[in-house]
Enzyme design. Structure first.
Site, PDB file in Angstrom:
ATOM      1  N   ASP A 102       0.783  -1.254   0.047  1.00  0.00           N
ATOM      2  CA  ASP A 102      -0.036   0.069   0.054  1.00  0.00           C
ATOM      3  C   ASP A 102       0.898   1.340  -0.246  1.00  0.00           C
ATOM      4  O   ASP A 102       1.839   1.116  -0.617  1.00  0.00           O
ATOM      5  CB  ASP A 102      -1.030   0.034   1.192  1.00  0.00           C
ATOM      6  CG  ASP A 102      -2.229   0.560   0.876  1.00  0.00           C
ATOM      7  OD1 ASP A 102      -2.482   1.757   0.599  1.00  0.00           O
ATOM      8  OD2 ASP A 102      -3.088  -0.390   0.986  1.00  0.00           O
ATOM      9  N   HIS A 144      -3.708   5.580   3.318  1.00  0.00           N
ATOM     10  CA  HIS A 144      -4.543   4.403   3.027  1.00  0.00           C
ATOM     11  C   HIS A 144      -3.825   3.169   3.790  1.00  0.00           C
ATOM     12  O   HIS A 144      -4.484   2.338   4.377  1.00  0.00           O
ATOM     13  CB  HIS A 144      -4.455   4.447   1.505  1.00  0.00           C
ATOM     14  CG  HIS A 144      -5.419   3.410   0.998  1.00  0.00           C
ATOM     15  ND1 HIS A 144      -4.974   1.878   0.697  1.00  0.00           N
ATOM     16  CD2 HIS A 144      -6.624   3.540   0.784  1.00  0.00           C
ATOM     17  CE1 HIS A 144      -6.348   1.181   0.186  1.00  0.00           C
ATOM     18  NE2 HIS A 144      -7.366   2.149   0.248  1.00  0.00           N
ATOM     19  N   SER A 165     -11.232  -1.863  -0.453  1.00  0.00           N
ATOM     20  CA  SER A 165     -10.076  -1.711   0.365  1.00  0.00           C
ATOM     21  C   SER A 165     -10.108  -2.158   1.731  1.00  0.00           C
ATOM     22  O   SER A 165      -9.346  -2.475   2.374  1.00  0.00           O
ATOM     23  CB  SER A 165      -9.394  -0.095   0.109  1.00  0.00           C
ATOM     24  OG  SER A 165      -8.702   0.064  -0.985  1.00  0.00           O
TER      25      SER A 165
END
Length: 707
Positions: A240, A298, A476
């Site tokens: 990520d 994220h 996600s």
């Protein structure tokens, strides 16, 4: 080869997998599968598999993918149980004539991958000395080397090239006699929807907001999974944006890597290195699109869903409270190159990547909450196959385009577990991709405030600031619920193969709740095997840990001592996956178990009255390879700053000694040393024996619960 029937009978029966001929099984299907690269006599193996499954035909291609036609519908589950099979998937009957709902695939505007006809491996030296100059001459433009891979290389076109000139360069390169193909390099994006920001106090416990863990209708039944799970801290790689400091995660990070190979995307001024810090993916108007984007952080959000520290009076609970997180940075400004993501998969699983050290602590689960439109190219599929061959399970988000997942990579790669998103009603989320490629559905939330998934974050708009909590929605968020559940499954049986993991996830899933207007109901599209049930999945795994490796005490994990006969080095670890790897020769030397075991605090431990558990840092000597442990923050920081030590993360919890003594209800662990080696024992008898053998020291390093 061991028979599928003999290796699967007991387990398959428990899971409801029926071993039967095609004639006696309702329905039939065509199944594609690939053998592990170390499987010998592939023809014989495939013939034996076909005979057992009553397959009418079998064929192979240059890629080594085999096909069984008209086999029983349960054949795919049986194939996944075989120790020789890397992956097995049903061949989709809905693959022709379909068009994605979105437009053009996102590509890097100036990077091209040039595939050569020669099977000879491309080296950096050869690329710089001859290939790039030849290609630059053909293109009439100075091309820069971006990377090399097997029989291909990637080159960067200069700034300011017009679309017409770009097409001319591609045509010129394609016309070269040594060039087989020229491909544009794609860019992947994180799959998180725009966040909703309620007024939450980040210092308050938020477990009551985590419907995805507890809701009877739409949650994953996390409490049931925790009750059944082992305490071995399985490592999950999060591919990520990198990591940030956060009180709910600081004890969970293990050393990762920054795989970003383009400075514009990376933003940290360098290329690939061991620093996986999230530099933020903030972009100004017009940089990546005609919108402003604050940094998403994220990777930190995904990591919190998987393994946020639990019962620490801080924030949220993780799906797998004992899991450790290995940050692998592959996304930055404007997303990430597919080439970097493929190398991230390889590195995380312990596969060699040219130019960087092999991962010394490979992850058993890989989470990819990212993707983009387009096929799974050869490089990405090769990366997935190499990870599966290492025994790593690859979990991928299906995508957020309300489209068929077969149009999006890496969700459409073979062998990955593709996860769609459900909402709080237990139905498919409004944005979620769907289709034959989806294996399972898990909570991802939807756009209605508290129906999103709250997790760890950073409050910085551009660069890192303070720790924070915020809800996001997206596939996600659904993928890490599955990745965390797999970590809990592996804590019971570290030897599960990726195929066996998928079988147990699917056979234990609950039906998706089909609300009025559900796309799964109205269009009869496949939304995986159903909703993730973590408790059922963990309970479906046979507990293979021997008695000496387990503990039934609440909030405890079992320390196991290992000894290398060759170097006389010792180490203690609670990680059964690590124990198995080291005893199998994965760390070199000639390691054995000494038989010494003890309980310590795990990451869910509630603070005792007189002994507050703290994360124990673990460092390995760069020169001697010896392992040192510490609970004292000053000593941890000293080793962190020293080039003589390399961090191995935080393996377990222990308590700090008070004036060289342990509080009531706990016992001391003594630190001994000799010639740069360290050993930790928890009885005065073992301490005295070690001293008599020439070990020095013997002070209390930390305290563990009374045994």
């Amino acid at each position: 080869m061991k028979s599928i029937k003999s290796s699967c009978t007991a387990i398959c029966a428990a899971l409801g997998i029926v071993i039967a001929s095609a004639a006696s099984t309702a329905g039939a299907a065509d199944v594609a599968f690939k053998l592990l690269p170390d499987a010998k006599n592939a023809q014989s193996i495939v013939a034996a598999l076909g005979a057992e499954l009553k397959a009418t035909s079998a064929a192979t291609s240059a890629t080594g993918v085999w096909t069984f036609k008209d086999v029983g519908s349960d054949a795919i589950f049986q194939l996944r149980e075989s120790p020789s099979v890397a992956w097995a998937e049903r061949i989709s009957v809905n693959t022709s004539g379909a068009v994605s709902k979105l437009g053009a695939t996102a590509h890097h505007p100036r990077i091209l991958r040039v595939v050569l006809r020669s099977p000879e491996t491309v080296t950096v030296e050869r690329a710089k000395a001859s290939l790039v100059p030849q290609l630059s001459s053909a293109a009439s433009k100075p091309l820069a080397l971006s990377r090399v891979r097997a029989n291909s290389l990637s080159v960067e076109i200069p700034h300011g090239v017009s679309p017409v000139e770009f097409g001319q360069i591609v045509a010129a390169l394609e016309s070269q006699p040594d060039v087989a193909a020229v491909e544009r390099v794609r860019i992947a994006k994180p799959y998180a929807a725009n966040p909703f920001a309620p007024n939450l106090n980040p210092n308050d416990p938020m477990f009551s907001l985590q419907w995805s863990l507890t809701d009877r209708l739409s949650g994953i039944n996390a409490r049931g999974a925790w009750a059944a799970a082992g305490t071995s801290p399985v490592t999950v790689a999060v591919l990520d944006t990198g990591y940030t400091t956060h009180p709910d995660l600081d004890s969970k990070w293990v050393p990762g890597y920054d795989l970003i190979n383009l400075r514009f995307i990376s933003k940290d001024g360098d290329l690939r290195d061991p620093d996986a810090t999230d530099e933020g993916d903030f972009t100004d108007f017009g940089t990546c699109s005609y919108r402003f984007f604050g940094s998403s952080w994220h990777g930190t959000h995904v990591a919190g869903i998987i393994a946020a520290q639990t019962n620490n009076s801080e924030g949220i609970a993780g799906v797998a409270p004992n899991a450790r997180i290995q940050p692998v940075r592959v996304l930055g400004r404007c997303g990430g190159l597919y080439e970097d993501i493929a190398d991230g998969i390889r590195w995380a699983a312990g596969v060699k990547v040219a130019g960087i050290p092999v991962n010394p602590n490979p992850s058993k689960v890989l989470n990819l909450s990212l993707g983009g439109e387009g096929p799974c190219d050869d490089d990405m599929q090769d990366a997935v196959d190499s990870a599966l061959a290492k025994g790593a399970t690859v979990v991928v988000s299906a995508g957020n385009s309300a489209d068929d997942a077969k149009f999006y990579a890496p969700a459409n790669c073979k062998g990955v577990i593709t996860v769609a998103a459900s909402n709080r009603a237990g139905d498919l989320a409004s944005y979620s991709n769907y289709g034959d490629m989806v294996e399972i559905v898990a909570p991802g939330g939807d756009f209605d405030g508290y129906d999103q998934i709250v997790s760890t974050l950073n409050s910085g708009a551009a660069g890192q600031s303070s720790s924070f909590y915020q809800p996001y929605a997206g596939t996600s968020m659904s993928a890490p619920h599955v990745a965390g559940t797999i970590a809990l499954m592996l804590s019971r049986d570290p030897g599960l193969t990726p195929g066996q993991v998928l079988n147990r996830l699917q056979k234990s899933a609950r039906p998706v709740v089909l609300a009025a207007g559900s796309i799964c109901a109205t269009e009869s599209l496949i939304c995986g095997a159903g909703l993730l049930d973590a408790a059922a999945a963990v309970n479906s795994v046979a507990d293979t840990r021997i008695a000496a490796h387990t503990t039934n005490a609440t909030a405890r994990m079992r320390l196991i001592e290992l000894w290398d006969r060759n170097s006389n080095r010792f180490m203690i670890t609670p990680d059964l996956v690590e124990v198995k790897r080291i005893l199998a020769g994965g760390a070199g030397g000639n390691w054995v178990q000494t038989g010494l075991v003890a309980d310590t605090f795990d990451f869910t431990a509630l603070p005792p009255t007189l002994a507050l558990p703290q994360p124990v840092c673990r460092y390995t000597s760069v020169v001697a390879g010896s392992v040192r442990l510490a609970v004292d923050r000053a000593l941890c920081e000293e080793m962190k700053q020293s080039p003589a030590w390399a961090s191995d993360g935080w393996p377990f919890m222990a308590a700090i000694a008070n004036e060289n003594s342990c509080s009531a209800g706990s016992i001391p662990v003594f630190e001994l040393f000799a010639d740069g080696r360290f050993r930790y024992v928890w009885t005065t008898a073992d301490r005295d024996i070690s001293r008599a053998a020439g070990w020095r020291g013997g002070d209390i390093a930390f305290c563990i619960p009374a045994q």
